[in-house]
Each structure stands twice: as C-alpha cells, then as structure tokens.
Design a protein around this motif. Structure first.
Motif, PDB file in Angstrom:
ATOM      1  N   LEU A   1      24.112  49.482   4.257  1.00  0.00           N
ATOM      2  CA  LEU A   1      23.728  48.306   5.036  1.00  0.00           C
ATOM      3  C   LEU A   1      24.950  47.462   5.365  1.00  0.00           C
ATOM      4  CD1 LEU A   1      20.504  47.169   3.159  1.00  0.00           C
ATOM      5  CD2 LEU A   1      20.642  48.240   5.391  1.00  0.00           C
ATOM      6  N   THR A   2      25.802  47.262   4.365  1.00  0.00           N
ATOM      7  CA  THR A   2      27.018  46.485   4.584  1.00  0.00           C
ATOM      8  C   THR A   2      27.930  47.177   5.580  1.00  0.00           C
ATOM      9  OG1 THR A   2      26.843  45.681   2.305  1.00  0.00           O
ATOM     10  CG2 THR A   2      28.950  45.367   3.416  1.00  0.00           C
ATOM     11  N   LEU A   3      28.063  48.489   5.471  1.00  0.00           N
ATOM     12  CA  LEU A   3      28.897  49.249   6.395  1.00  0.00           C
ATOM     13  C   LEU A   3      28.376  49.147   7.823  1.00  0.00           C
ATOM     14  CD1 LEU A   3      31.246  51.273   6.778  1.00  0.00           C
ATOM     15  CD2 LEU A   3      29.570  53.084   6.389  1.00  0.00           C
ATOM     16  N   SER A   4      27.061  49.242   7.993  1.00  0.00           N
ATOM     17  CA  SER A   4      26.507  49.164   9.346  1.00  0.00           C
ATOM     18  C   SER A   4      26.700  47.774   9.943  1.00  0.00           C
ATOM     19  CB  SER A   4      25.038  49.553   9.359  1.00  0.00           C
ATOM     20  OG  SER A   4      24.268  48.615   8.639  1.00  0.00           O
ATOM     21  N   LEU A   5      26.502  46.729   9.167  1.00  0.00           N
ATOM     22  CA  LEU A   5      26.674  45.373   9.690  1.00  0.00           C
ATOM     23  C   LEU A   5      28.139  45.040   9.931  1.00  0.00           C
ATOM     24  CD1 LEU A   5      23.972  43.495   7.614  1.00  0.00           C
ATOM     25  CD2 LEU A   5      23.852  44.252   9.986  1.00  0.00           C
ATOM     26  N   LEU A   6      29.033  45.520   9.079  1.00  0.00           N
ATOM     27  CA  LEU A   6      30.464  45.301   9.310  1.00  0.00           C
ATOM     28  C   LEU A   6      30.951  46.071  10.535  1.00  0.00           C
ATOM     29  CD1 LEU A   6      31.985  45.325   5.712  1.00  0.00           C
ATOM     30  CD2 LEU A   6      31.785  43.393   7.276  1.00  0.00           C
ATOM     31  N   GLY A   7      30.458  47.284  10.706  1.00  0.00           N
ATOM     32  CA  GLY A   7      30.815  48.051  11.899  1.00  0.00           C
ATOM     33  C   GLY A   7      30.321  47.375  13.164  1.00  0.00           C
ATOM     34  N   LEU A   8      29.106  46.826  13.111  1.00  0.00           N
ATOM     35  CA  LEU A   8      28.585  46.106  14.262  1.00  0.00           C
ATOM     36  C   LEU A   8      29.417  44.858  14.549  1.00  0.00           C
ATOM     37  CD1 LEU A   8      26.349  45.757  16.398  1.00  0.00           C
ATOM     38  CD2 LEU A   8      25.134  44.395  14.693  1.00  0.00           C
ATOM     39  N   ALA A   9      29.786  44.122  13.499  1.00  0.00           N
ATOM     40  CA  ALA A   9      30.601  42.914  13.688  1.00  0.00           C
ATOM     41  C   ALA A   9      31.961  43.257  14.293  1.00  0.00           C
ATOM     42  CB  ALA A   9      30.777  42.193  12.357  1.00  0.00           C
ATOM     43  N   MET A  10      32.541  44.366  13.870  1.00  0.00           N
ATOM     44  CA  MET A  10      33.823  44.781  14.417  1.00  0.00           C
ATOM     45  C   MET A  10      33.694  45.153  15.900  1.00  0.00           C
ATOM     46  SD  MET A  10      36.404  47.779  13.093  1.00  0.00           S
ATOM     47  CE  MET A  10      35.288  49.077  13.527  1.00  0.00           C
ATOM     48  N   LEU A  11      32.637  45.882  16.247  1.00  0.00           N
ATOM     49  CA  LEU A  11      32.433  46.255  17.641  1.00  0.00           C
ATOM     50  C   LEU A  11      32.105  45.047  18.513  1.00  0.00           C
ATOM     51  CD1 LEU A  11      30.521  49.606  17.180  1.00  0.00           C
ATOM     52  CD2 LEU A  11      32.847  49.279  18.016  1.00  0.00           C
ATOM     53  N   VAL A  12      31.380  44.083  17.967  1.00  0.00           N
ATOM     54  CA  VAL A  12      31.099  42.847  18.714  1.00  0.00           C
ATOM     55  C   VAL A  12      32.395  42.098  18.977  1.00  0.00           C
ATOM     56  CG1 VAL A  12      30.044  40.558  18.520  1.00  0.00           C
ATOM     57  CG2 VAL A  12      28.706  42.586  18.010  1.00  0.00           C
ATOM     58  N   GLY A  13      33.263  42.035  17.970  1.00  0.00           N
ATOM     59  CA  GLY A  13      34.552  41.375  18.157  1.00  0.00           C
ATOM     60  C   GLY A  13      35.390  42.054  19.233  1.00  0.00           C
ATOM     61  N   LEU A  14      35.397  43.367  19.230  1.00  0.00           N
ATOM     62  CA  LEU A  14      36.133  44.097  20.267  1.00  0.00           C
ATOM     63  C   LEU A  14      35.522  43.886  21.646  1.00  0.00           C
ATOM     64  CD1 LEU A  14      36.870  47.463  18.431  1.00  0.00           C
ATOM     65  CD2 LEU A  14      38.529  45.744  19.147  1.00  0.00           C
ATOM     66  N   ALA A  15      34.203  43.889  21.716  1.00  0.00           N
ATOM     67  CA  ALA A  15      33.527  43.683  23.002  1.00  0.00           C
ATOM     68  C   ALA A  15      33.799  42.285  23.544  1.00  0.00           C
ATOM     69  CB  ALA A  15      32.023  43.900  22.850  1.00  0.00           C
ATOM     70  N   MET A  16      33.823  41.305  22.657  1.00  0.00           N
ATOM     71  CA  MET A  16      34.115  39.934  23.097  1.00  0.00           C
ATOM     72  C   MET A  16      35.576  39.793  23.507  1.00  0.00           C
ATOM     73  SD  MET A  16      31.371  38.072  22.985  1.00  0.00           S
ATOM     74  CE  MET A  16      31.968  36.404  22.939  1.00  0.00           C
ATOM     75  N   THR A  17      36.478  40.424  22.773  1.00  0.00           N
ATOM     76  CA  THR A  17      37.904  40.320  23.076  1.00  0.00           C
ATOM     77  C   THR A  17      38.238  40.933  24.425  1.00  0.00           C
ATOM     78  OG1 THR A  17      38.434  40.387  20.721  1.00  0.00           O
ATOM     79  CG2 THR A  17      40.208  40.896  22.252  1.00  0.00           C
TER      80      THR A  17
END
Length: 127
Positions: free
Chosen positions: A7-23
């Motif tokens: 669960l932590t891995l999936s949410l951290l991966g999503l947060a990382m991809l959101v950061g990249l998408a926003m950047t």
C-alpha cells in the motif's frame, strides 16, 4: 511483501508520478486547458484513490481492476478530447462541450490514478 508495504509503495509511486506530471505539465501537454491543467490532477487523485479502495474492498481481482480502470481512462480521455474539439469549434460558446472537456480531464486523472494504484495494490484473497 506485506500489505502495508505494498500500500505504501503504491501511494508513494502515485505521489512521485503526480509530482512529475505537475512538474512537466503533462495534462496541459496532452490537451488540458492551461488554467486548470494542474487542478484536474488534484481533484482526480483523491477520487481515483477512493475508486481503487472501493474496488479493493469489494474483492475485485487485480486483472479486472486494471482492465476496467484502464478502459475508463481511455474512454474519459477520448471524451475530454472530443469536448475540447467541440468547444474550440464553437468559439467557446458550447458550454456542454466545455464541461465535457473539464470533467473528462478530471475523470481521466481519477481513472489513471486508480489504474496506477491497482498495479501495486495487494489483492484480497477470498477464503
């Protein structure tokens, strides 16, 4: 791997991809309006997280979750693209097309988040 780690891995991966998408303004590059290209991400992420949590709670297997959320991502992106085209063709007069464009992007971000979370989300076993 335990459920908590996945669960932590999936949410951290999503947060990382959101950061990249926003950047890199991925939504704007793919056709969202510059004024709300970042907002649709922040609106869609919690909705997608709740959708994947609901699918997990209902014991939906991983493959149907991935296929379903992936298909809905493609469908909502198509609706957003159609809405954008109709809105531009009407010289910003077609309010329904503008709403298709905006809410299509919210749905695209939501279903994309649900798909990404479902990749690593643990499956619940029925005993």
């Amino acid at each position: 791997m335990t459920h908590i780690k996945r669960l932590t891995l999936s949410l951290l991966g999503l947060a990382m991809l959101v950061g990249l998408a926003m950047t890199f303004n991925v939504t704007q590059y793919l056709g969202a309006h510059p004024w709300w290209s970042g907002k649709v991400i922040w609106i869609g992420i919690p909705i997608g997280t709740l959708l994947s949590l609901l699918a997990w709670g209902l014991h939906v297997a991983r493959l149907p979750r991935l296929i379903g959320f992936g298909a809905f991502t493609i469908l909502s992106f198509s609706l957003a693209h159609i809405g954008k085209s109709r809105f531009a063709a009407s010289y910003a007069e077609d309010m329904f097309a503008g709403q298709m464009w905006y809410f299509g992007w919210v749905a695209t971000c939501a279903f994309c988040a649900a798909t990404l979370i479902s990749i690593f989300w643990p499956t619940r076993q029925k005993h």
